[in-house]
Design an enzyme around this catalytic site. Sequence first.
Site, PDB file in Angstrom:
ATOM      1  N   ARG A  41       0.826  -1.215   0.000  1.00 49.75           N
ATOM      2  CA  ARG A  41       0.000   0.000   0.000  1.00 49.75           C
ATOM      3  C   ARG A  41       0.859   1.262   0.000  1.00 49.75           C
ATOM      4  NH1 ARG A  41      -5.058  -2.129   3.737  1.00 49.75           N
ATOM      5  NH2 ARG A  41      -6.264  -2.804   1.949  1.00 49.75           N
ATOM      6  N   LYS A 206     -18.569 -18.206   2.272  1.00 52.82           N
ATOM      7  CA  LYS A 206     -20.027 -18.237   2.419  1.00 52.82           C
ATOM      8  C   LYS A 206     -20.791 -17.672   1.229  1.00 52.82           C
ATOM      9  CE  LYS A 206     -20.044 -17.254   7.348  1.00 52.82           C
ATOM     10  NZ  LYS A 206     -20.197 -16.006   8.083  1.00 52.82           N
ATOM     11  N   GLY A 359      -9.027  -8.672  -1.132  1.00 51.34           N
ATOM     12  CA  GLY A 359      -9.288  -9.645  -0.075  1.00 51.34           C
ATOM     13  C   GLY A 359      -8.517 -10.927  -0.296  1.00 51.34           C
ATOM     14  N   GLY A 382     -13.378  -4.936   0.650  1.00 44.52           N
ATOM     15  CA  GLY A 382     -14.778  -4.494   0.763  1.00 44.52           C
ATOM     16  C   GLY A 382     -15.158  -3.527  -0.338  1.00 44.52           C
TER      17      GLY A 382
HETATM   18  P1  AMP Z   1     -14.079 -15.070   1.766  1.00 45.80           P
HETATM   19  O1  AMP Z   1     -13.542 -14.089   2.756  1.00 45.80           O
HETATM   20  O2  AMP Z   1     -15.550 -15.250   1.813  1.00 45.80           O
HETATM   21  O3  AMP Z   1     -13.548 -14.823   0.365  1.00 45.80           O
HETATM   22  O4  AMP Z   1     -13.557 -16.497   2.236  1.00 45.80           O
HETATM   23  C1  AMP Z   1     -12.206 -16.826   2.236  1.00 45.80           C
HETATM   24  C2  AMP Z   1     -12.011 -18.002   3.156  1.00 45.80           C
HETATM   25  O5  AMP Z   1     -12.777 -19.099   2.711  1.00 45.80           O
HETATM   26  C3  AMP Z   1     -10.567 -18.448   3.180  1.00 45.80           C
HETATM   27  O6  AMP Z   1     -10.045 -18.231   4.463  1.00 45.80           O
HETATM   28  C4  AMP Z   1     -10.657 -19.939   2.857  1.00 45.80           C
HETATM   29  O7  AMP Z   1      -9.837 -20.721   3.703  1.00 45.80           O
HETATM   30  C5  AMP Z   1     -12.117 -20.262   3.099  1.00 45.80           C
HETATM   31  N1  AMP Z   1     -12.571 -21.420   2.320  1.00 45.80           N
HETATM   32  C6  AMP Z   1     -12.471 -21.582   0.993  1.00 45.80           C
HETATM   33  N2  AMP Z   1     -12.948 -22.800   0.636  1.00 45.80           N
HETATM   34  C7  AMP Z   1     -13.366 -23.412   1.760  1.00 45.80           C
HETATM   35  C8  AMP Z   1     -13.958 -24.678   2.027  1.00 45.80           C
HETATM   36  N3  AMP Z   1     -14.199 -25.541   1.050  1.00 45.80           N
HETATM   37  N4  AMP Z   1     -14.284 -24.965   3.302  1.00 45.80           N
HETATM   38  C9  AMP Z   1     -14.032 -24.078   4.282  1.00 45.80           C
HETATM   39  N5  AMP Z   1     -13.475 -22.861   4.090  1.00 45.80           N
HETATM   40  C10 AMP Z   1     -13.136 -22.529   2.838  1.00 45.80           C
END
Ligand code: AMP
Length: 403
Positions: A41, A206, A359, A382
């Site tokens: 950054r 999620k 992210g 974000g």
């Molecule tokens: P996000 O912040 O929603 O982009 O989620 C990223 C996180 O999702 C990372 O820390 C990954 O370790 C987790 N992740 C990705 N695939 C899986 C999975 N199949 N099961 C559990 N966690 C996951």
Amino acid sequence: MAARLRTLTDLNFSEYNRPVVFLRLDLNVPLKNGVVTDETRITAALPAIKWLLDKGCRLVMCSHLGRPKGDGYEKEFSLAPVGEKLAAHLGKEVLLCGDYLTDGFERIVQQLDSKQLILLENLRFHKQEQKGDKEFAKILAKGMDFYVNDAFGTCHRADASMVAVAEEFPLERRAAGFLVQKEIDFLEGAFRNPQAPVTAIFGGAKVSDKIAILQKFTAIANNMIIGGAMAYTFLRYMGHTVGKSRVEEDKMSLVGEILKAAEARKVKIILPIDHLCASEFAEGTPAIQCSTADIPDHLMGLDIGPKTVALFADVIRNSKVVVWNGPMGVFEWDAFASGSRGVAEALTQCPGATIVGGGDSAAAITAFGLAEKVSHVSTGGGASMELLEGKELPGIKVLRAAL
Ligand code: AMP
């Protein structure tokens, strides 16, 4: 269509002698024991700083850092280590000012010589910053001639330095810096009359975090690739067994809506056809290959399998525009990083525009050493999400000129 973004080259300095510029940056870098552990950054802020210095401007730079309580100085969140790095990069003296709300501050600005720059101490040492306080903003803007925002990662927040300070200046004395301009060019520009096929890759933890962006892309994309934990909610909805994988039972109906919207526009939804699984969610657990879309009861899917990587890679390589948001698996663990690595490599082989949202997917492509080989890696998690969802970011809205 949103009005045009005002940029640095729109600013007219001709009537000013060494104009004073309030320069909001994103210097929210990771620190360990007071040492900057990632300078991305800081280096991303240099082009705008250097350009303004070349124009003879006096700079009052500012940023937030971390999450201090908001009632005064906390050493742990001081911008002092950042100031030292900036001084080293620029070969100039960076004066870190903590008492910028006092009358004496204006004098410091007036006396600034061409070898000096000012860096305000962490804006979030004051509660008013995150409240978007107008009185606080008035004090910050006092004695300044121009407002420049190059803090893309904070543009989705209506903090005082992002909005209320900007509003203290007439529109013709406000502008986005080069970093904000580049982010907007890629994140908005790539989807303005794009050439087909447009492919959006979604992953991460999620479905619930990404509903808005999934819905938005059913109206933009030709292909939607779904990996990461969210793929299991989709697979379950479609009748597959997913074992102990993470599933959001309460989001099933939303998955149904997304699939329906995609079908109506003939958007292809592409899901994993094999997986890397484990019997428990624990670091160091070995990967067990599961060669079909169905996962047995005793296992959980933690990454996409090799057949899926090949399937996804083929779609990605043949796209004209690709955007990637969210890792394909638990990429932080070596045993479950191959899916995200495969997708990252496919992006580097795609001749079209390749964009990585901020992210975790930005962290993943950087960790694989491939960040330089795609068109754009966003610096804001974000902020890039909200922009891709089609929201107008408050920090950007105040920098738009009438068309
Ligand atoms: P996000 O912040 O929603 O982009 O989620 C990223 C996180 O999702 C990372 O820390 C990954 O370790 C987790 N992740 C990705 N695939 C899986 C999975 N199949 N099961 C559990 N966690 C996951």
